[in-house]
Design a protein around this motif. Sequence first.
Motif, short mmCIF file in Angstrom:
data_model
loop_
_atom_site.label_atom_id
_atom_site.label_comp_id
_atom_site.label_asym_id
_atom_site.label_seq_id
_atom_site.Cartn_x
_atom_site.Cartn_y
_atom_site.Cartn_z
N GLU A 362 0.81 -1.21 0.00
CA GLU A 362 0.00 0.00 0.00
C GLU A 362 0.85 1.26 0.00
O GLU A 362 0.58 2.21 -0.73
N SER A 387 -6.75 3.71 -5.87
CA SER A 387 -7.56 2.50 -5.91
C SER A 387 -6.68 1.26 -5.84
O SER A 387 -7.05 0.25 -5.23
N ARG A 388 -5.52 1.30 -6.46
CA ARG A 388 -4.58 0.18 -6.34
C ARG A 388 -4.06 0.05 -4.90
O ARG A 388 -3.87 -1.05 -4.40
N VAL A 390 -5.64 0.79 -2.20
CA VAL A 390 -6.67 0.24 -1.31
C VAL A 390 -6.66 -1.27 -1.35
O VAL A 390 -6.89 -1.94 -0.33
N ARG A 391 -6.37 -1.86 -2.51
CA ARG A 391 -6.43 -3.30 -2.66
C ARG A 391 -5.07 -3.97 -2.52
O ARG A 391 -4.96 -5.18 -2.65
N ARG A 429 -7.25 -6.90 7.23
CA ARG A 429 -8.00 -6.63 6.01
C ARG A 429 -7.63 -7.65 4.95
O ARG A 429 -6.47 -7.84 4.63
N GLY A 431 -8.37 -8.62 1.07
CA GLY A 431 -8.94 -8.11 -0.17
C GLY A 431 -8.25 -8.75 -1.35
O GLY A 431 -7.44 -9.67 -1.20
N GLN A 432 -8.60 -8.28 -2.54
CA GLN A 432 -7.97 -8.81 -3.74
C GLN A 432 -6.54 -8.31 -3.79
O GLN A 432 -6.28 -7.11 -3.86
N ILE A 434 -2.80 -7.68 -5.25
CA ILE A 434 -2.26 -7.32 -6.56
C ILE A 434 -1.08 -8.24 -6.82
O ILE A 434 -0.10 -8.23 -6.09
N GLU A 438 -0.50 -8.04 -12.78
CA GLU A 438 -1.58 -7.07 -12.88
C GLU A 438 -1.32 -6.06 -13.98
O GLU A 438 -2.24 -5.62 -14.66
N GLU A 521 -7.92 -4.20 -14.62
CA GLU A 521 -8.20 -5.03 -13.45
C GLU A 521 -9.51 -5.77 -13.63
O GLU A 521 -9.68 -6.90 -13.16
N LYS A 525 -10.15 -10.39 -13.65
CA LYS A 525 -10.90 -11.13 -12.64
C LYS A 525 -11.24 -12.52 -13.18
O LYS A 525 -11.95 -12.65 -14.18
#
Length: 533
Positions: A362, A387-388, A390-391, A429, A431-432, A434, A438, A521, A525
């Motif tokens: 992050e 946004s990257r 966050v994940r 946390r 999440g997806q 990276i 990617e 992204e 998926k």
Amino acid sequence: MIRLLAFLIVVFALGLGFAWLADRPGDMVVTFNGYQYQVSLMVAAVAVVAVVAAVMILWWLLKSLWNSPYTISRYFRVRRRDRGYQALSTGMIAAGAGDGALARKKTKEAAKLIRSDQEPLIHLLEAQASLLEGDHEGARQKFESMLDDPEMRLLGLRGLYLEAERLGDRNAARHYAGRAAAVAPQLAWAAESTLEELTARGDWDGALKLVDAQKSTRQIERDAATRRRAVLLTAKAQALADSDPAAARTAAIEANRLRPDFAPAAVAAAAALFKQNDVRKGSKILEAAWKAEPHPEVAELYTHARPGDAVLDRLNRAKKLQEMKKNHAESSMTVARAALDAQDFSTARREAEAAIRMDRREGAYLLLADIEEAETGDQGKVRQLLSRAVRAPRDPAWVADGVVSEHWAPVSPITGRLDAFEWRAPMERLGQLIDSHEDAPASAAPVIEALAKPISEKKPADVIDDAGQGEAGGKDAESHEDHVKPITAAAFAAVPTDAEAVEPAEELARLPDDPGVDPDEEAEKSPRRFRLF
């Protein structure tokens, strides 16, 4: 064996003696009361031995008759004691198995057969029986009565400690543990609880003495004792940093000497030395800690060792750290931060992207977003980088018992455990994540040809483009996303009559500042790419 050997030696000596007399014949004449008795020497010797044996047997008989009352009473007393110990053993086994009724029965039986002042285990069995029956007050009174007996004092303190823990009274539990640790520091439960109490109230000197006592009694290993001393000395240095700088400096240097790879100790020692204008020695301590394991706090203090340095000087010091630990994400992050402060955006961007390639997390994306905003002000790219971030996986932090802290602390705020904070990535946390693929261009997804002229697909923009074409591609993709082609009647007429009806997808409303989903992204998926950790 020795007694048998002695008996054989005596018999052998008597045999030799009789053989010697038999080889030397002679007479023995005894005159008594006007009579003269004449016998051979061998007969006289046998008579003397027989008289001595008869006297010994007679003495043994008289002694046995005289001691017979005591012997009989001792037999019954030993038999009674054996029965009592058998009842005590059965009761202890029943208490361990959780059979309160049998434990109470055997307690009464053992108390009748054995005096409680002669066998302290009866008090323990009685207390255990009370606990099994749910009579905690009676058990507590029994444990308190044990405090008067030197042999049972530690056992009583242990029982009172466990009862206080059961009731949730930590102050009372630590009080009993402190009394036990003062008498027997080798007791692990007493020493650990006392150590938590001392560290909770900031008595670092008392905690250090207790750790030394644990080390002297070999309760803990040498390495564990050294680690605890380093932690306690670091905590002491932090507590005395403002009130007594000299004592803080001594404690921090001692902690760093014990564990040079312990980052908080190195930071505390260097900070104390910097306050006394000893920049050279403090820098050496930080350099040694950085070589052992790069840490952002070490880098922050090292680059700002001299408050009057210019931003270029701090950048040079950051590059010096990078030379000591090459190909490490933290080294690149340090140089990128210093370059951003110095407005050297090309260096900052290059090092931030290198950090992402080595360790996607992050903080690296947030730093790259800061660089993008400061250099170009392109809010689209900034939002995409955010946004990257966050994940992305979290940056390492000080974590203890589920608590994440920005700064190191000697004890856990939840359990009070010493040296609980670890430098690792929080796991709160999920999440997806990276992954390394990617940024690769995604394959085109199949579409349903419903319009007369299908919209030509564009290559999705990439934020981090190592070839140097990321900026142009990003603007192109952003302008293409903002353009919406209207649906006309001619388009509907071009739809084949046998085409399969498609249910309209439900579109999620965007928030005003929501950057949406990155096209590359969205294409990536797939069930095969999903990772929980």
